[in-house]
Design a protein around this motif. Structure first.
Motif, PDB file in Angstrom:
ATOM      1  N   GLN A 150      48.488  48.164  33.258  1.00 36.55           N
ATOM      2  CA  GLN A 150      48.012  47.052  32.425  1.00 36.55           C
ATOM      3  C   GLN A 150      48.308  45.712  33.088  1.00 36.55           C
ATOM      4  O   GLN A 150      47.445  44.826  33.149  1.00 36.55           O
ATOM      5  CB  GLN A 150      48.693  47.118  31.058  1.00 36.55           C
ATOM      6  N   GLU A 151      49.537  45.541  33.589  1.00 36.76           N
ATOM      7  CA  GLU A 151      49.907  44.276  34.211  1.00 36.76           C
ATOM      8  C   GLU A 151      49.141  44.065  35.521  1.00 36.76           C
ATOM      9  O   GLU A 151      48.773  42.939  35.850  1.00 36.76           O
ATOM     10  CB  GLU A 151      51.425  44.248  34.458  1.00 36.76           C
ATOM     11  N   LEU A 152      48.907  45.150  36.262  1.00 40.24           N
ATOM     12  CA  LEU A 152      48.108  45.029  37.481  1.00 40.24           C
ATOM     13  C   LEU A 152      46.678  44.603  37.155  1.00 40.24           C
ATOM     14  O   LEU A 152      46.077  43.779  37.868  1.00 40.24           O
ATOM     15  CB  LEU A 152      48.101  46.364  38.224  1.00 40.24           C
ATOM     16  N   SER A 153      46.141  45.128  36.067  1.00 37.34           N
ATOM     17  CA  SER A 153      44.786  44.760  35.657  1.00 37.34           C
ATOM     18  C   SER A 153      44.712  43.277  35.316  1.00 37.34           C
ATOM     19  O   SER A 153      43.716  42.596  35.638  1.00 37.34           O
ATOM     20  CB  SER A 153      44.361  45.606  34.461  1.00 37.34           C
ATOM     21  N   LYS A 154      45.745  42.745  34.683  1.00 40.57           N
ATOM     22  CA  LYS A 154      45.774  41.311  34.365  1.00 40.57           C
ATOM     23  C   LYS A 154      45.727  40.465  35.634  1.00 40.57           C
ATOM     24  O   LYS A 154      44.990  39.473  35.718  1.00 40.57           O
ATOM     25  CB  LYS A 154      47.027  40.974  33.549  1.00 40.57           C
ATOM     26  N   ILE A 155      46.535  40.871  36.631  1.00 43.18           N
ATOM     27  CA  ILE A 155      46.557  40.128  37.888  1.00 43.18           C
ATOM     28  C   ILE A 155      45.192  40.181  38.565  1.00 43.18           C
ATOM     29  O   ILE A 155      44.672  39.162  39.055  1.00 43.18           O
ATOM     30  CB  ILE A 155      47.645  40.706  38.816  1.00 43.18           C
ATOM     31  N   GLN A 156      44.610  41.373  38.605  1.00 39.90           N
ATOM     32  CA  GLN A 156      43.334  41.524  39.289  1.00 39.90           C
ATOM     33  C   GLN A 156      42.217  40.780  38.570  1.00 39.90           C
ATOM     34  O   GLN A 156      41.263  40.304  39.206  1.00 39.90           O
ATOM     35  CB  GLN A 156      42.991  43.007  39.421  1.00 39.90           C
ATOM     36  N   LYS A 157      42.296  40.661  37.252  1.00 37.49           N
ATOM     37  CA  LYS A 157      41.293  39.886  36.524  1.00 37.49           C
ATOM     38  C   LYS A 157      41.385  38.405  36.886  1.00 37.49           C
ATOM     39  O   LYS A 157      40.357  37.707  37.007  1.00 37.49           O
ATOM     40  CB  LYS A 157      41.470  40.075  35.016  1.00 37.49           C
ATOM     41  N   ASN A 198      39.058  45.926  40.604  1.00 35.82           N
ATOM     42  CA  ASN A 198      39.278  45.664  39.185  1.00 35.82           C
ATOM     43  C   ASN A 198      38.737  46.808  38.323  1.00 35.82           C
ATOM     44  O   ASN A 198      39.392  47.238  37.355  1.00 35.82           O
ATOM     45  CB  ASN A 198      38.598  44.354  38.787  1.00 35.82           C
ATOM     46  N   LEU A 199      37.561  47.335  38.677  1.00 31.72           N
ATOM     47  CA  LEU A 199      36.972  48.444  37.924  1.00 31.72           C
ATOM     48  C   LEU A 199      37.832  49.703  38.043  1.00 31.72           C
ATOM     49  O   LEU A 199      38.075  50.398  37.051  1.00 31.72           O
ATOM     50  CB  LEU A 199      35.561  48.723  38.422  1.00 31.72           C
ATOM     51  N   GLU A 200      38.300  50.003  39.236  1.00 34.26           N
ATOM     52  CA  GLU A 200      39.155  51.181  39.432  1.00 34.26           C
ATOM     53  C   GLU A 200      40.443  51.063  38.628  1.00 34.26           C
ATOM     54  O   GLU A 200      40.906  52.037  38.021  1.00 34.26           O
ATOM     55  CB  GLU A 200      39.471  51.347  40.913  1.00 34.26           C
ATOM     56  N   THR A 201      41.031  49.870  38.607  1.00 35.06           N
ATOM     57  CA  THR A 201      42.270  49.672  37.840  1.00 35.06           C
ATOM     58  C   THR A 201      42.022  49.807  36.343  1.00 35.06           C
ATOM     59  O   THR A 201      42.830  50.406  35.620  1.00 35.06           O
ATOM     60  CB  THR A 201      42.871  48.288  38.150  1.00 35.06           C
ATOM     61  N   GLU A 202      40.914  49.262  35.847  1.00 39.04           N
ATOM     62  CA  GLU A 202      40.600  49.394  34.421  1.00 39.04           C
ATOM     63  C   GLU A 202      40.369  50.851  34.042  1.00 39.04           C
ATOM     64  O   GLU A 202      40.795  51.299  32.967  1.00 39.04           O
ATOM     65  CB  GLU A 202      39.362  48.555  34.086  1.00 39.04           C
ATOM     66  N   GLN A 203      39.702  51.603  34.913  1.00 40.49           N
ATOM     67  CA  GLN A 203      39.493  53.030  34.647  1.00 40.49           C
ATOM     68  C   GLN A 203      40.817  53.789  34.628  1.00 40.49           C
ATOM     69  O   GLN A 203      41.051  54.644  33.767  1.00 40.49           O
ATOM     70  CB  GLN A 203      38.547  53.611  35.695  1.00 40.49           C
ATOM     71  N   LEU A 204      41.675  53.479  35.584  1.00 41.07           N
ATOM     72  CA  LEU A 204      42.996  54.121  35.624  1.00 41.07           C
ATOM     73  C   LEU A 204      43.823  53.741  34.394  1.00 41.07           C
ATOM     74  O   LEU A 204      44.516  54.592  33.815  1.00 41.07           O
ATOM     75  CB  LEU A 204      43.732  53.709  36.898  1.00 41.07           C
ATOM     76  N   VAL A 226      44.067  48.728  22.341  1.00 40.81           N
ATOM     77  CA  VAL A 226      45.535  48.744  22.339  1.00 40.81           C
ATOM     78  C   VAL A 226      46.065  47.921  23.507  1.00 40.81           C
ATOM     79  O   VAL A 226      45.569  47.994  24.627  1.00 40.81           O
ATOM     80  CB  VAL A 226      46.061  50.191  22.429  1.00 40.81           C
ATOM     81  N   VAL A 227      47.099  47.129  23.202  1.00 41.85           N
ATOM     82  CA  VAL A 227      47.808  46.360  24.229  1.00 41.85           C
ATOM     83  C   VAL A 227      49.274  46.783  24.187  1.00 41.85           C
ATOM     84  O   VAL A 227      49.893  46.791  23.117  1.00 41.85           O
ATOM     85  CB  VAL A 227      47.681  44.843  23.985  1.00 41.85           C
ATOM     86  N   LEU A 228      49.815  47.134  25.331  1.00 45.38           N
ATOM     87  CA  LEU A 228      51.214  47.545  25.424  1.00 45.38           C
ATOM     88  C   LEU A 228      52.102  46.323  25.609  1.00 45.38           C
ATOM     89  O   LEU A 228      51.769  45.411  26.369  1.00 45.38           O
ATOM     90  CB  LEU A 228      51.413  48.528  26.581  1.00 45.38           C
ATOM     91  N   GLU A 229      53.228  46.322  24.913  1.00 46.14           N
ATOM     92  CA  GLU A 229      54.141  45.192  24.984  1.00 46.14           C
ATOM     93  C   GLU A 229      55.114  45.381  26.146  1.00 46.14           C
ATOM     94  O   GLU A 229      55.845  46.371  26.183  1.00 46.14           O
ATOM     95  CB  GLU A 229      54.935  45.054  23.677  1.00 46.14           C
ATOM     96  N   PRO A 230      55.157  44.433  27.090  1.00 38.71           N
ATOM     97  CA  PRO A 230      56.173  44.513  28.144  1.00 38.71           C
ATOM     98  C   PRO A 230      57.567  44.364  27.546  1.00 38.71           C
ATOM     99  O   PRO A 230      57.811  43.458  26.739  1.00 38.71           O
ATOM    100  CB  PRO A 230      55.840  43.340  29.072  1.00 38.71           C
ATOM    101  N   SER A 406      49.650  38.223  43.604  1.00 33.98           N
ATOM    102  CA  SER A 406      50.253  39.507  43.973  1.00 33.98           C
ATOM    103  C   SER A 406      51.783  39.403  43.982  1.00 33.98           C
ATOM    104  O   SER A 406      52.483  40.331  43.553  1.00 33.98           O
ATOM    105  CB  SER A 406      49.750  39.956  45.343  1.00 33.98           C
ATOM    106  N   ALA A 407      52.297  38.269  44.487  1.00 34.68           N
ATOM    107  CA  ALA A 407      53.745  38.078  44.514  1.00 34.68           C
ATOM    108  C   ALA A 407      54.323  38.031  43.101  1.00 34.68           C
ATOM    109  O   ALA A 407      55.394  38.587  42.824  1.00 34.68           O
ATOM    110  CB  ALA A 407      54.091  36.793  45.272  1.00 34.68           C
ATOM    111  N   GLU A 408      53.594  37.364  42.189  1.00 35.07           N
ATOM    112  CA  GLU A 408      54.051  37.319  40.794  1.00 35.07           C
ATOM    113  C   GLU A 408      54.031  38.711  40.166  1.00 35.07           C
ATOM    114  O   GLU A 408      54.939  39.063  39.404  1.00 35.07           O
ATOM    115  CB  GLU A 408      53.162  36.345  40.005  1.00 35.07           C
ATOM    116  N   TYR A 409      53.007  39.507  40.477  1.00 31.73           N
ATOM    117  CA  TYR A 409      52.956  40.873  39.942  1.00 31.73           C
ATOM    118  C   TYR A 409      54.082  41.726  40.509  1.00 31.73           C
ATOM    119  O   TYR A 409      54.688  42.534  39.794  1.00 31.73           O
ATOM    120  CB  TYR A 409      51.606  41.517  40.257  1.00 31.73           C
ATOM    121  N   ASP A 410      54.386  41.549  41.789  1.00 33.94           N
ATOM    122  CA  ASP A 410      55.468  42.329  42.392  1.00 33.94           C
ATOM    123  C   ASP A 410      56.805  42.038  41.707  1.00 33.94           C
ATOM    124  O   ASP A 410      57.598  42.946  41.475  1.00 33.94           O
ATOM    125  CB  ASP A 410      55.569  42.015  43.887  1.00 33.94           C
TER     126      ASP A 410
END
Length: 433
Positions: A150-157, A198-204, A226-230, A406-410
Motif C-alpha cells: 500500500q505504501e509503495l503504491s502511494k509513492i509510485q502514484k 504503478n499498475l503492477e503494484t496496484e494489482q499486487l 479498504v485502507v490499512l492503517e500504518p 524512493s528514499a522517503e519510502y525506504d
C-alpha cells in the motif's frame, strides 16, 4: 445559506467521515476480527467445553453405582419348590428383584484420573492458545505485506503524477520548438514505465488485501475501498518479561500429564477397598396347581426379602508383569515429553535470535536511510533551482525527484519492518503485540 442547507452539509461531511472510518482497518481490528471468525479457533473452544464436561472429580468417582434389576421366569417340568425346597413335578412362575449398590472407599486410580482430567482441561486451553498464537503470527505477516505494498503504491502514484506533469510540459515545449523530438520520446518511455510499475503494484496490493481478508474469513467488506492503517507508533522498548510461549506451556502440560499416567499405571498395583449393599426379594407361583394356596404377590415380596452388606478388599498379586511393562512404557513417554519441552525452548530461542539480528540490521540501516533521505532532499533543492533556470533537462529533474520519493519510502518501510519485528518477537516470547 439557510439552516437546512447547513444541516444537510454537516450530515454529508459526517457520513463521508464515518464511511472513511469504516474502510480503515488497523492491525488490532484485523486481529480481533480474525480471532472471532476463524473456524479452527471455534472448534478449539468447543473442545475445551467438551473436556470440561467430561471431567470427573474424586468425589464424583467415589459416588456409588446403584443398579435395580427385575427378572421374570418360568420353570417347567421337574424342579425345586422354593417353598419346601423339595423336588416336585410342576411348573412355576418366579419374579425376582435385586437392588445393588457399590462404591470404592479407597481407589488410587480415581485420584490419578481426577488429576489427569484437570490437566486435560489445561491442555485443551493451551492447544487453543497455540493455535491463536500461530494465527496471530500469520496474520501479522499478511497485514504488513499488504501494508508495504500500500505504501509503495502511494509513492509510485506520486511519481506517476510527476511523470505526467513532466510529459505534459515536454510535449508543450516540443510543440513550440524549444525541445527536440527525442526528449519527448524519452519522456513518453519514462511515463510508460511508471504506468506499468504503478499498475503492477496496484494489482499486487489487491491480491495482498484479498489474502488478508480471506485469512480473517471476512467476505462482506468492499476490499477495494479498504485502507490499512500504518502502525507508526513509537516502537516498544526491550523489556525483560517472564517467558510465556503457548507451545512451551503445552509441552510442559504434556509432561505433567505423562507423570500422572505413570501414577495411574502404578495405581493398578495398589489394593482397592470397596463397600457394597444388596437387597433382593422374589415371588413364585405354581402354574399347574391353580387352586394351590399361594401367598399374595406383595406378601411374598415382604416375606422373601433379604439384605446383604459388606466390604471387599481387592489386592493385586500377579498379573503377568503387565502393569510393570505399562509403567516402564509410561516412564519412557515421560522422558520424551521432557525432551519435547527442551526442543520447543531451543526452537524459540533460535527464532528469537534470528529476529533480533534482523532488528539490529534494520536499526543499522535506519541511520543510513535517514542520511540518504537528507541527501536526496538537498539534491532536489539544487536540481529544482537549475531546472527553473533551464540548466537541467526535464528527465534529470524527474529522476532526482523520484529518488527523493524512493528514499522517503525506504525510511517508511524500514520503520515498518522494525515495528513488525518488535511485534513478532513479542508474540513469540509473550503472546502479545
Amino acid at each position: 445559506m439557510n439552516k437546512e442547507t447547513v444541516i444537510t452539509l454537516l450530515f454529508l461531511i459526517f457520513s463521508a467521515f464515518a464511511s472513511g472510518q469504516e474502510n480503515s482497518w488497523s492491525l488490532t481490528k484485523c486481529m480481533e476480527t480474525g480471532l472471532q471468525n476463524t473456524i479452527e479457533i471455534k472448534i478449539r473452544q468447543l473442545e475445551i467445553k467438551r473436556t470440561e464436561r467430561s471431567q470427573n472429580s474424586v468425589l464424583n468417582r467415589m459416588l456409588p453405582t446403584i443398579n435395580l434389576n427385575g427378572q421374570q421366569g418360568y420353570i417347567l417340568g421337574s424342579t425345586i419348590d422354593p417353598a419346601t425346597n423339595a423336588r416336585v413335578s410342576s411348573n412355576f412362575q418366579s419374579d425376582n428383584f435385586y437392588l445393588n449398590a457399590r462404591t470404592n472407599l479407597i481407589d488410587f486410580g480415581a485420584f490419578a484420573n481426577a488429576q489427569k482430567d484437570k490437566i486435560n482441561i489445561e491442555q485443551a486451553k493451551a492447544e487453543k492458545e497455540v493455535l491463536e498464537n500461530e494465527y496471530k503470527l500469520q496474520l501479522l505477516e499478511s497485514y504488513y505485506q499488504a501494508l508495504y505494498t500500500q505504501e509503495l503504491s502511494k509513492i509510485q502514484k506520486e511519481q506517476l503524477k510527476q511523470a505526467a506533469f513532466n510529459l505534459d510540459r515536454v510535449t508543450k515545449e516540443v510543440a513550440i520548438g524549444s525541445k527536440p523530438q527525442s526528449d519527448l520520446y524519452d519522456m513518453q518511455l519514462s511515463f510508460s514505465e511508471e504506468e506499468n510499475r504503478n499498475l503492477e503494484t496496484e494489482q499486487l496490493y489487491a491480491i495482498k488485501k484479498i489474502q488478508l481478508f480471506q485469512l480473517m474469513n471476512v467476505t462482506d467488506v468492499a476490499i477495494d475501498e479498504v485502507v490499512l492503517e500504518p502502525y507508526l507508533k513509537e516502537r516498544t522498548k526491550d523489556i525483560e518479561n517472564e517467558l510465556y510461549n503457548p507451545k512451551i506451556k503445552l509441552a510442559e502440560l504434556n509432561y505433567q500429564n505423562s507423570l500422572k499416567s505413570i501414577c495411574l499405571e502404578r495405581a493398578s498395583n495398589y489394593p482397592i477397598l470397596s463397600a457394597y449393599y444388596g437387597y433382593s426379594t422374589f415371588y413364585y407361583k405354581n402354574i399347574k396347581q391353580a387352586n394351590a394356596n399361594t401367598d399374595p404377590f406383595f406378601n411374598q415380596l415382604e416375606d422373601n426379602k433379604s439384605q446383604q452388606v459388606g466390604m471387599q478388599l481387592s489386592v493385586p498379586v500377579f498379573n503377568g508383569f503387565r502393569n510393570n511393562k505399562k509403567i516402564s512404557a509410561s516412564k519412557i513417554a515421560g522422558d520424551m515429553a521432557k525432551f519435547a519441552i527442551e526442543k520447543e525452548k531451543q526452537q524459540l530461542d533460535k527464532q528469537v535470535v534470528l529476529e533480533e539480528q534482523n532488528k539490529r540490521n534494520y536499526l543499522q540501516l535506519h541511520h543510513k536511510l535517514i542520511e540518504k533521505q537528507k541527501f536526496a532532499k538537498a539534491s532536489l533543492a539544487t536540481t529544482q533551482a537549475k531546472f527553473s533556470s533551464g540548466k537541467v533537462e526535464t528527465i534529470l529533474y524527474s529522476a532526482v525527484k523520484n529518488q527523493l520519493l524512493s528514499a522517503e519510502y525506504d525510511v517508511l518501510k524500514n520503520n515498518l519492518q522494525l515495528q513488525y519485528i518488535d511485534m513478532k518477537i513479542n508474540l513469540l516470547r509473550n503472546d502479545r503485540l
